[in-house]
Design a protein around this motif. Structure first.
Motif, short mmCIF file in Angstrom:
data_model
loop_
_atom_site.label_atom_id
_atom_site.label_comp_id
_atom_site.label_asym_id
_atom_site.label_seq_id
_atom_site.Cartn_x
_atom_site.Cartn_y
_atom_site.Cartn_z
N TRP A 155 19.97 3.45 -14.84
CA TRP A 155 20.74 2.27 -14.41
C TRP A 155 22.17 2.66 -14.05
CZ3 TRP A 155 19.21 -2.08 -12.59
CH2 TRP A 155 18.06 -2.72 -13.06
N TRP B 190 13.36 7.60 -24.09
CA TRP B 190 13.25 6.56 -23.06
C TRP B 190 14.50 5.71 -22.92
CZ3 TRP B 190 9.74 9.02 -20.96
CH2 TRP B 190 8.65 9.52 -21.66
N SER C 210 14.22 -2.77 -20.84
CA SER C 210 15.16 -2.08 -19.97
C SER C 210 16.61 -2.50 -20.26
CB SER C 210 14.80 -2.36 -18.51
OG SER C 210 15.58 -1.57 -17.68
N GLN D 53 19.44 -0.38 -23.63
CA GLN D 53 20.75 0.19 -23.27
C GLN D 53 21.70 0.14 -24.46
OE1 GLN D 53 22.48 -1.09 -19.48
NE2 GLN D 53 20.46 -1.76 -18.86
N ASN E 178 16.43 5.46 -19.38
CA ASN E 178 16.62 4.15 -18.76
C ASN E 178 18.11 3.89 -18.51
OD1 ASN E 178 15.84 1.17 -18.29
ND2 ASN E 178 17.27 1.04 -19.98
#
Ligand SMILES: CCCCC/C=C\C/C=C\CCCCCCCC(=O)SCCNC(=O)CCNC(=O)[C@H](O)C(C)(C)COP(=O)(O)OP(=O)(O)OC[C@H]1O[C@@H](n2cnc3c(N)ncnc32)[C@H](O)[C@@H]1OP(=O)(O)O
Ligand SMILES: CCCCCCCCCCCCCCCCCC(=O)OC[C@@H](O)COP(=O)(O)O
Length: 354
Positions: free
Chosen positions: A314, A306, A56, A60, A310
């Motif tokens: 966020w 994905w 996660s 990014q 993600n």
């Protein structure tokens, strides 16, 4: 320059991106700490949860490279080996020339589904990096001081711990031990001369001890060594700053899969083997500088959604309280607080643009 490209260069966008990364990172670190009581009860579950949490955060920066800057890594590899990527554990040997080489490695990990569990042999100082270094501690990264006598036992133990890792992982090893510079190259070629080894043009002389110890301790756990050679088209010199500004780069990655059984067990033979590997890698880089391509068929593994989902998740989650805070600030009516906030942002903007 289009509007979107202009926006990508703006301080406010950079502020939002970095705010999202660091605040989500701190929350992820906190969640990782919460997994501590689980380790003695169900270690494998704790590790799996940490892989997801690691994904996660790490994804990014991959989303930034893939979706924000639009950079696509072109892979040169044997189609038969391509089928195996992501389905086995591997030691990755990669040249260390570029500021974003780890990011290019991570997109490769992301596309083959091993990003959360990816590991590396890193200098100890990186473990103190806020957010990312703390996250790596829970992902069982291997850290070294680069002083063999002090590192030996911890290094071996950390590798042994990976023998029952519940997810497929790639273990990155920069055998050159440091990023390439002309000065380091000159010094390392003096060592090569003393050792009567052929000179390398595009690499530093590899340090062989770490590779040998990793191979010996991961036999039976890792199926292969992925010999990875990275370069950029048109002599690009990519930077993280460029990525943040939405600059698109053109990396080419040549991956050869070498079964672990074919690597000698004896230390001296293994060292000689690694030196030969680097001589081959040097030849590939030399050919690349002449022809602009690596050998073998090209493929661009498909981008998965994905990392983007993600990242957007966020960003939305964390922008909401930030906006509330700003609204409250304006409503507070305190001119002093508002001016202090504006001055802080303006100072940040100036600093960013220097
Ligand atoms: C594409 C797919 C990617 C997948 C990505 C997957 C995961 C990614 C995950 C995270 C990404 C994050 C990225 C972070 C990157 C972090 C990068 C780093 O931190 S690099 C620094 C740390 N790593 C290393 O140092 C590894 C290489 N070093 C070694 O392996 C060393 O052997 C060692 C274990 C550190 C031990 O070193 P030490 O010096 O103590 O012992 P050695 O026996 O190795 O060396 C002594 C030997 O070296 C000779 N010597 C002296 N000077 C030099 C020189 N300049 N160059 C070469 N050799 C030199 C000296 O004469 C001795 O020789 P001898 O033994 O024969 O006497
Ligand atoms: C959404 C994204 C937000 C934007 C922020 C982007 C942050 C990206 C994530 C940061 C990850 C940090 C990885 C650090 C890797 C640095 C590589 C490195 O430092 O290598 C060290 C070696 O060379 C040896 O150095 P020397 O001491 O020999 O010299």
């Amino acid at each position: 320059m289009g509007l979107v490209q202009w926006l990508k260069g703006q301080f406010l966008c950079h502020l939002v991106i970095c705010y999202g990364f660091f605040v989500s990172g701190l929350l992820i670190n906190l969640l990782q700490i919460c997994t501590l009581p689980l380790w003695p009860i169900n270690k494998q579950l704790a590790r799996r949860i940490n892989c997801k949490l690691g994904y996660s955060l790490t994804s990014q920066s991959v989303a930034l490279l893939e979706w924000w800057s639009g950079t696509e890594v072109t892979l040169y590899t044997d189609p038969e080996n391509y089928q195996l990527y992501g389905k086995e554990n591997a030691i990755v040997v990669l040249n260390h020339n570029f500021e974003i080489d780890f990011l290019c490695g991570w997109t490769f990990c992301e596309r083959f589904g091993v990003l959360g569990a990816s590991k590396c042999l890193a200098k100890k100082e990186l473990s103190y990096l806020p957010v990312i270094g703390w996250m790596w501690y829970f992902l069982e990264m291997v850290f070294i001081k680069r002083k063999w006598e002090e590192d030996k036992s911890n290094f071996v133990q950390s590798l042994q711990n990976l023998r029952d890792y519940p997810e497929n992982f790639w273990f990155l090893l920069h055998c050159e031990g440091t990023r390439f510079t002309e000065e380091k190259h000159r010094v390392s070629m003096e060592v090569a001369e003393k050792k009567s080894l052929p000179k390398l043009k595009h690499h530093l002389l590899p340090r062989t001890k770490g590779f040998w110890v990793a191979v010996q301790n991961l036999r039976g756990t890792v199926a292969a060594v992925y010999c990875c050679t990275l370069n950029f088209r048109n002599n690009e010199t990519p930077t993280l700053w460029g990525v943040l500004n939405g600059e698109k780069y053109h990396p080419d990655l040549y991956v050869r899969r070498i079964p672990l059984e074919s690597i000698p067990e004896d230390e001296a033979e293994c060292s000689a083997w690694l030196h030969k590997l680097y001589q081959e890698k040097d030849k590939f880089q030399e050919d690349y500088s002449q022809t602009g391509c690596f050998p073998g068929p090209k493929v661009t593994p498909p981008r998965r959604p994905w990392a983007l989902i993600n990242w957007l998740g966020w960003t939305c989650l964390l922008l909401y309280p930030l906006c509330l805070l700003l609204v409250q600030l304006v409503n507070s009516g305190s001119i002093l607080t508002i001016m202090a906030t504006v001055a802080f942002c303006a100072a940040g903007g100036c600093y960013w643009n220097i």
